[in-house]
Design a protein around this motif. Structure first.
Motif, PDB file in Angstrom:
ATOM      1  N   ARG A  42      27.731  59.688  27.611  1.00 50.04           N
ATOM      2  CA  ARG A  42      28.622  60.315  28.580  1.00 50.04           C
ATOM      3  C   ARG A  42      29.604  59.260  29.072  1.00 50.04           C
ATOM      4  N   SER A  43      30.793  59.712  29.469  1.00 50.27           N
ATOM      5  CA  SER A  43      31.777  58.760  29.982  1.00 50.27           C
ATOM      6  C   SER A  43      32.652  59.424  31.027  1.00 50.27           C
ATOM      7  N   VAL A  44      33.236  58.597  31.879  1.00 50.06           N
ATOM      8  CA  VAL A  44      34.171  59.052  32.899  1.00 50.06           C
ATOM      9  C   VAL A  44      35.215  57.949  33.086  1.00 50.06           C
ATOM     10  N   LYS A  45      36.434  58.354  33.433  1.00 47.95           N
ATOM     11  CA  LYS A  45      37.515  57.389  33.654  1.00 47.95           C
ATOM     12  C   LYS A  45      37.836  57.320  35.143  1.00 47.95           C
ATOM     13  N   TYR A  46      37.964  56.096  35.644  1.00 45.01           N
ATOM     14  CA  TYR A  46      38.336  55.869  37.035  1.00 45.01           C
ATOM     15  C   TYR A  46      39.634  55.079  37.082  1.00 45.01           C
ATOM     16  N   LYS A  47      40.498  55.409  38.065  1.00 48.45           N
ATOM     17  CA  LYS A  47      41.667  54.580  38.333  1.00 48.45           C
ATOM     18  C   LYS A  47      41.265  53.555  39.372  1.00 48.45           C
ATOM     19  N   ALA A  48      41.534  52.282  39.068  1.00 52.21           N
ATOM     20  CA  ALA A  48      41.113  51.195  39.949  1.00 52.21           C
ATOM     21  C   ALA A  48      42.300  50.316  40.314  1.00 52.21           C
ATOM     22  N   HIS A  49      42.270  49.782  41.519  1.00 51.01           N
ATOM     23  CA  HIS A  49      43.340  48.932  42.028  1.00 51.01           C
ATOM     24  C   HIS A  49      43.166  47.515  41.488  1.00 51.01           C
ATOM     25  N   ASP A  50      44.230  46.981  40.882  1.00 49.58           N
ATOM     26  CA  ASP A  50      44.248  45.620  40.321  1.00 49.58           C
ATOM     27  C   ASP A  50      45.423  44.892  40.969  1.00 49.58           C
ATOM     28  N   GLU A  51      45.153  44.168  42.035  1.00 49.37           N
ATOM     29  CA  GLU A  51      46.204  43.587  42.874  1.00 49.37           C
ATOM     30  C   GLU A  51      47.128  42.631  42.112  1.00 49.37           C
ATOM     31  N   GLU A  52      46.576  41.775  41.239  1.00 47.52           N
ATOM     32  CA  GLU A  52      47.388  40.761  40.559  1.00 47.52           C
ATOM     33  C   GLU A  52      47.886  41.196  39.181  1.00 47.52           C
ATOM     34  N   ASN A  53      47.626  42.438  38.764  1.00 48.57           N
ATOM     35  CA  ASN A  53      47.967  42.911  37.419  1.00 48.57           C
ATOM     36  C   ASN A  53      47.389  41.980  36.347  1.00 48.57           C
ATOM     37  N   SER A  54      46.158  41.523  36.551  1.00 48.56           N
ATOM     38  CA  SER A  54      45.547  40.553  35.637  1.00 48.56           C
ATOM     39  C   SER A  54      44.730  41.201  34.528  1.00 48.56           C
ATOM     40  N   CYS A  55      44.394  42.473  34.646  1.00 43.78           N
ATOM     41  CA  CYS A  55      43.585  43.157  33.629  1.00 43.78           C
ATOM     42  C   CYS A  55      44.462  43.659  32.493  1.00 43.78           C
ATOM     43  N   LYS A  56      43.950  43.533  31.284  1.00 41.59           N
ATOM     44  CA  LYS A  56      44.623  44.035  30.086  1.00 41.59           C
ATOM     45  C   LYS A  56      43.697  45.011  29.374  1.00 41.59           C
ATOM     46  N   ILE A  57      44.246  45.766  28.431  1.00 43.41           N
ATOM     47  CA  ILE A  57      43.458  46.735  27.674  1.00 43.41           C
ATOM     48  C   ILE A  57      42.350  46.018  26.912  1.00 43.41           C
ATOM     49  N   GLY A  58      41.129  46.548  27.004  1.00 39.62           N
ATOM     50  CA  GLY A  58      39.987  45.973  26.307  1.00 39.62           C
ATOM     51  C   GLY A  58      39.152  45.038  27.159  1.00 39.62           C
ATOM     52  N   ASP A  59      39.631  44.663  28.351  1.00 43.41           N
ATOM     53  CA  ASP A  59      38.855  43.799  29.240  1.00 43.41           C
ATOM     54  C   ASP A  59      37.658  44.558  29.792  1.00 43.41           C
ATOM     55  N   ARG A  60      36.536  43.849  29.924  1.00 39.24           N
ATOM     56  CA  ARG A  60      35.348  44.428  30.551  1.00 39.24           C
ATOM     57  C   ARG A  60      35.376  44.001  32.018  1.00 39.24           C
ATOM     58  N   VAL A  61      35.321  44.981  32.932  1.00 39.80           N
ATOM     59  CA  VAL A  61      35.489  44.688  34.358  1.00 39.80           C
ATOM     60  C   VAL A  61      34.388  45.319  35.200  1.00 39.80           C
ATOM     61  N   VAL A  62      34.217  44.792  36.402  1.00 39.88           N
ATOM     62  CA  VAL A  62      33.337  45.370  37.408  1.00 39.88           C
ATOM     63  C   VAL A  62      34.237  45.976  38.469  1.00 39.88           C
ATOM     64  N   ILE A  63      33.995  47.264  38.782  1.00 38.18           N
ATOM     65  CA  ILE A  63      34.776  47.935  39.818  1.00 38.18           C
ATOM     66  C   ILE A  63      33.851  48.333  40.957  1.00 38.18           C
ATOM     67  N   VAL A  64      34.409  48.376  42.165  1.00 33.01           N
ATOM     68  CA  VAL A  64      33.627  48.695  43.351  1.00 33.01           C
ATOM     69  C   VAL A  64      34.333  49.807  44.108  1.00 33.01           C
ATOM     70  N   GLU A  65      33.541  50.709  44.689  1.00 29.33           N
ATOM     71  CA  GLU A  65      34.061  51.838  45.436  1.00 29.33           C
ATOM     72  C   GLU A  65      34.772  51.342  46.698  1.00 29.33           C
ATOM     73  N   SER A  66      35.874  52.005  47.059  1.00 34.42           N
ATOM     74  CA  SER A  66      36.612  51.606  48.257  1.00 34.42           C
ATOM     75  C   SER A  66      37.177  52.849  48.940  1.00 34.42           C
ATOM     76  N   ARG A  67      37.923  52.640  49.999  1.00 34.76           N
ATOM     77  CA  ARG A  67      38.578  53.745  50.681  1.00 34.76           C
ATOM     78  C   ARG A  67      39.653  54.317  49.762  1.00 34.76           C
ATOM     79  N   PRO A  68      40.105  55.547  49.976  1.00 31.64           N
ATOM     80  CA  PRO A  68      41.172  56.102  49.143  1.00 31.64           C
ATOM     81  C   PRO A  68      42.459  55.286  49.270  1.00 31.64           C
TER      82      PRO A  68
END
Length: 85
Positions: A42-68
């Protein structure tokens, strides 16, 4: 009563970085089928905030829940585990 500040943490792969300060992260997990006892991905897609625009396609990342942060963004990138080649 739950503690304040308990935030969900997910690990996934960046599938899109075309937006400014936003990445789309795909999170996969396995679920056992009730009848056939096989594991289904199973899979789901989340939109996540990346302040420095440092993530690129294929990077493995840890995301944390925040306010809207916008209409669809409720996650922030905490750290980059693996950079893509």
């Amino acid at each position: 009563m739950s503690e304040r500040g308990n935030r969900k943490i997910q690990t996934g792969v960046v599938v899109s970085d075309k937006m400014d300060k936003t990445v789309v992260v795909k999170v996969d997990w396995l679920v056992k089928h009730s009848l056939y006892n096989k594991y289904v991905k199973r899979s789901v897609k989340y939109k996540a905030h990346d302040e420095e625009n440092s993530c690129k396609i294929g990077d493995r990342v840890v995301i944390v829940e925040s306010r809207p942060l916008s209409k669809d963004k409720r996650w922030k990138v905490r750290q980059i585990i693996d950079k893509s080649a």
